[in-house]
Design an enzyme around this catalytic site. Structure first.
Site, PDB file in Angstrom:
ATOM      1  N   GLY A  31     -11.274  -9.115  -1.677  1.00  0.00           N
ATOM      2  CA  GLY A  31     -10.097  -9.446  -0.868  1.00  0.00           C
ATOM      3  C   GLY A  31      -9.526 -10.826  -1.141  1.00  0.00           C
ATOM      4  O   GLY A  31      -8.344 -10.979  -1.467  1.00  0.00           O
ATOM      5  N   ARG A  84       0.828  -1.206   0.000  1.00  0.00           N
ATOM      6  CA  ARG A  84       0.000   0.000   0.000  1.00  0.00           C
ATOM      7  C   ARG A  84       0.865   1.260   0.000  1.00  0.00           C
ATOM      8  O   ARG A  84       0.473   2.279  -0.577  1.00  0.00           O
ATOM      9  CB  ARG A  84      -0.936  -0.008   1.195  1.00  0.00           C
ATOM     10  N   LYS A 140     -20.429 -16.788  -0.056  1.00  0.00           N
ATOM     11  CA  LYS A 140     -21.864 -16.637   0.189  1.00  0.00           C
ATOM     12  C   LYS A 140     -22.603 -15.824  -0.856  1.00  0.00           C
ATOM     13  O   LYS A 140     -22.112 -14.810  -1.324  1.00  0.00           O
ATOM     14  CB  LYS A 140     -22.064 -15.972   1.552  1.00  0.00           C
TER      15      LYS A 140
HETATM   16  P1  ADP Z   1     -13.833 -12.204  -2.000  1.00  0.00           P
HETATM   17  O1  ADP Z   1     -13.115 -11.814  -0.737  1.00  0.00           O
HETATM   18  O2  ADP Z   1     -12.913 -12.302  -3.180  1.00  0.00           O
HETATM   19  O3  ADP Z   1     -15.017 -11.320  -2.263  1.00  0.00           O
HETATM   20  P2  ADP Z   1     -15.371 -14.213  -0.633  1.00  0.00           P
HETATM   21  O4  ADP Z   1     -14.980 -13.626   0.656  1.00  0.00           O
HETATM   22  O5  ADP Z   1     -16.769 -14.081  -1.058  1.00  0.00           O
HETATM   23  O6  ADP Z   1     -14.400 -13.695  -1.801  1.00  0.00           O
HETATM   24  O7  ADP Z   1     -15.097 -15.783  -0.629  1.00  0.00           O
HETATM   25  C1  ADP Z   1     -13.839 -16.341  -0.423  1.00  0.00           C
HETATM   26  C2  ADP Z   1     -13.932 -17.613   0.369  1.00  0.00           C
HETATM   27  O8  ADP Z   1     -14.864 -18.489  -0.199  1.00  0.00           O
HETATM   28  C3  ADP Z   1     -12.627 -18.341   0.399  1.00  0.00           C
HETATM   29  O9  ADP Z   1     -12.114 -18.316   1.700  1.00  0.00           O
HETATM   30  C4  ADP Z   1     -12.967 -19.742  -0.064  1.00  0.00           C
HETATM   31  O10 ADP Z   1     -12.356 -20.747   0.693  1.00  0.00           O
HETATM   32  C5  ADP Z   1     -14.462 -19.812   0.112  1.00  0.00           C
HETATM   33  N1  ADP Z   1     -15.083 -20.791  -0.766  1.00  0.00           N
HETATM   34  C6  ADP Z   1     -15.011 -20.856  -2.111  1.00  0.00           C
HETATM   35  N2  ADP Z   1     -15.652 -21.935  -2.570  1.00  0.00           N
HETATM   36  C7  ADP Z   1     -16.136 -22.594  -1.498  1.00  0.00           C
HETATM   37  C8  ADP Z   1     -16.875 -23.803  -1.317  1.00  0.00           C
HETATM   38  N3  ADP Z   1     -17.239 -24.527  -2.358  1.00  0.00           N
HETATM   39  N4  ADP Z   1     -17.192 -24.158  -0.069  1.00  0.00           N
HETATM   40  C9  ADP Z   1     -16.811 -23.407   0.983  1.00  0.00           C
HETATM   41  N5  ADP Z   1     -16.109 -22.264   0.887  1.00  0.00           N
HETATM   42  C10 ADP Z   1     -15.783 -21.857  -0.340  1.00  0.00           C
HETATM   43 MG    MG Z   2     -13.602 -12.163   1.347  1.00  0.00          MG
END
Ligand code: ADP
Ligand code: MG
Length: 403
Positions: free
Chosen positions: A360, A37, A208
Site C-alpha cells: 500500500g 479501481r 516493521k
Molecule cells: P507497504 O505499505 O508498502 O508495505 P509499510 O507499511 O511496511 O509499507 O511501511 C510504510 C511506512 O514505513 C511509511 O509510512 C514510512 O513512513 C515508514 N518508514 C519507512 N522508513 C522509516 C523509518 N526509518 N522510520 C520510521 N518509519 C519509517
Molecule cells: Mg503499509
C-alpha cells in the site's frame, strides 16, 4: 500456473456472467474520492459486454459488518460505472443482496446489459465461507444469479481471503475464470517471482520487520540480491552490533534478523543494508537532521543516506527483475523522502527489466513521486500482494479454473 481468462470464455452471447470486482473505493459523504479501481475494472466489463453477455457485477465496499449501512452502498459506483462504460449500469438496491429485486433484475437483463449488486458485505455470511453453513447458502444464491454458469473474479485485493463472493461461488458455477486485472497480477507477482529473469533484486523497506517476516524469508529463496532499507533496516543493523540510537527497533526480531543474515550467506544472496543514514531528532519533517554513518544516542534514522543510495543504485545496475516493497525512509516527510525517490528513480530507469511494486505505502510513494508509469507493474492489492511475495497460495486465485 495458467488460469482460465476472460479471453478463453466463448459463446457468451445471452449468457449471464457474474463478475467479482474490486469496487472498494474511498468514499466521502457519498462521493467517490478516487475512481482508479472503477477504471481498473473496465477492460473486463467491456470485454464481456462486447461478447454479448448479461453482466452482473458484485463487490464489497468497506466494512458494513454484515448489515446494510447506507453510507457503504454501492449506488455511487453504479453511477460512475455508467459514465465510464457509456451505458446505464442498473443498480440492484437490495439490502439482502441476492433477494427478489436482484433476481428479477438479473432475469430481465438483455444481452450486453450490465447490473451491479449491493455491497456483498451487507450480508454477514460473506466473510464466513467455510465456517458457517449459511455462508454456503449465500454463495449458492450468488451463483444462482448467473444460473450457476459463469463466474469471473477480477478482485485481486481480496484474493487472499476465501469469501462467498470470490471463492464460495466458484463451487457452484460451471466455469470460473479470472479477469484482466487478476491475470496481470498473477503474471507479474506470480510468474515473475517464481520464474524470474536474473539478476533478480528485491528491495524491502517500510516500517516493521514483523510485517514482512514471510516476505524476507521467501524472497531469500529466490533473489540474487536483497536490499533492505527503511525502518526495518535498523533491527538488522542492531543484529550486526551497530549503534542505532532511537531508530525503529523490534527487539524481539533481532534474532530473526540474524537468522536471515545467515540464510543470505548460506544461499549466496547478496544482502545490502544501509551504510549511512539521514537522522532526525523528532518524528516530524521540520526536525533538526543530518547525515551520519553511525547513529548517535537521541537520534533516529529516518532515511537512507547518500552513500547508501549509491550502494543500492549500484546493486540495481543490470537487474532484469526487481520487486520493491516498502519505502526507504519516512517518505511522507520531504526531508526524509530522498532515499525512496532516488531508489525509485533507479528502478524506473532500468532497461529491459520487469519492475514490480507492491504494498500500500510503496505504491502510494511511487505514485506520489511520479514514477508509477515507468514501472512494469504496480500491484493493486496491499495484503494480497504481500501474501503472494510470501509464496502463499491465494484462495481467490486457486479457485479459478486451471487450463
Ligand atoms: P507497504 O505499505 O508498502 O508495505 P509499510 O507499511 O511496511 O509499507 O511501511 C510504510 C511506512 O514505513 C511509511 O509510512 C514510512 O513512513 C515508514 N518508514 C519507512 N522508513 C522509516 C523509518 N526509518 N522510520 C520510521 N518509519 C519509517
Ligand atoms: Mg503499509
Amino acid at each position: 500456473m495458467n488460469k482460465k481468462s476472460v479471453e478463453q470464455l466463448t459463446n457468451l452471447k445471452g449468457k449471464k456472467v457474474l463478475v467479482r470486482c474490486d469496487f472498494n473505493v474511498p468514499l466521502k459523504d457519498g462521493v467517490i474520492q478516487n475512481e482508479n479501481r472503477i477504471i481498473g475494472a473496465l477492460p473486463t466489463i467491456k470485454a464481456l459486454v462486447k461478447k454479448g453477455a448479461k453482466v452482473i457485477l458484485c463487490s464489497h465496499l468497506g466494512k458494513p459488518k454484515g448489515e446494510p449501512v447506507p453510507e457503504l452502498s454501492l449506488a455511487p459506483v453504479a453511477v460512475s460505472l455508467s459514465k465510464h462504460i457509456g451505458q446505464t449500469v442498473k443498480f440492484a438496491d437490495d439490502p439482502t443482496v441476492t433477494g427478489k429485486v436482484t433476481q428479477d433484475m438479473a432475469k430481465d437483463l438483455k444481452d450486453g446489459e450490465v447490473m451491479l449488486l449491493q455491497n456483498t458485505r451487507y450480508r454477514a455470511e460473506e466473510t464466513k465461507y467455510g465456517k458457517d453453513e449459511k455462508a454456503t447458502e449465500y454463495a449458492k444464491e450468488l451463483a444462482a444469479l448467473c444460473d450457476d454458469e459463469i463466474f469471473v473474479n477480477d478482485a485481486f485485493g481480496t484474493a487472499h481471503r476465501a469469501h462467498c463472493s470470490n471463492v464460495g461461488v466458484t463451487k457452484f458455477c460451471k466455469e470460473n475464470a479470472v479477469g484482466y486485472l487478476m491475470e496481470k497480477e498473477i503474471q507479474f507477482l506470480g510468474n515473475a517471482v517464481e520464474n524470474p529473469v536474473r539478476p533478480f533484486v528485491a528491495i524491502l523497506g517500510g516500517a516493521k520487520v514483523s510485517d514482512k517476516i514471510g516476505v524476507i524469508n521467501n524472497l531469500l529463496e529466490k533473489v540474487d540480491t536483497l536490499i533492505i532499507g527503511g525502518g526495518m533496516a535498523y533491527t538488522f543493523l542492531k543484529a550486526q552490533g551497530k549503534e542505532i540510537g532511537n531508530s525503529l527497533l523490534e527487539a524481539d526480531k533481532v534474532d530473526y534478523a540474524l537468522d536471515m543474515i545467515k540464510k543470505a550467506e548460506d544461499k549466496g544472496v547478496k544482502l545490502l543494508l544501509p551504510i549511512d543514514n539521514v537522522i532526525g531528532k523528532e518524528f516530524k519533517n521540520d526536525t533538526e537532521f543530518k547525515i551520519v554513518t553511525s547513529i548517535e544516542p537521541g537520534w533516529s534514522g529516518f532515511d537512507i543516506g547518500p552513500k547508501t543510495i549509491e550502494l543500492f543504485k549500484d546493486a540495481l545496475k543490470g537487474a532484469k527483475t526487481v520487486v520493491w516493497n516498502g519505502p526507504m525512509g519516512v517518505f511522507e516527510f520531504e526531508n526524509f523522502a530522498k532515499g525512496t525517490l532516488e531508489v525509485g528513480k533507479a528502478v524506473a530507469e532500468l532497461k529491459d527489466a520487469t519492475t514490480i511494486v507492491g504494498g500500500g505505502d510503496s505504491v502510494n510513494a511511487v505514485k506520489r513521486l511520479g514514477l508509477a508509469d515507468k514501472m512494469s507493474h504496480i500491484s493493486t492489492g496491499g495484503g494480497a500482494s504481500l501474501e503472494y511475495l510470501e509464496g502463499k497460495e491465494l484462495p481467490g486465485v486457486m479457485a479459478a479454473d486451471t487450463i
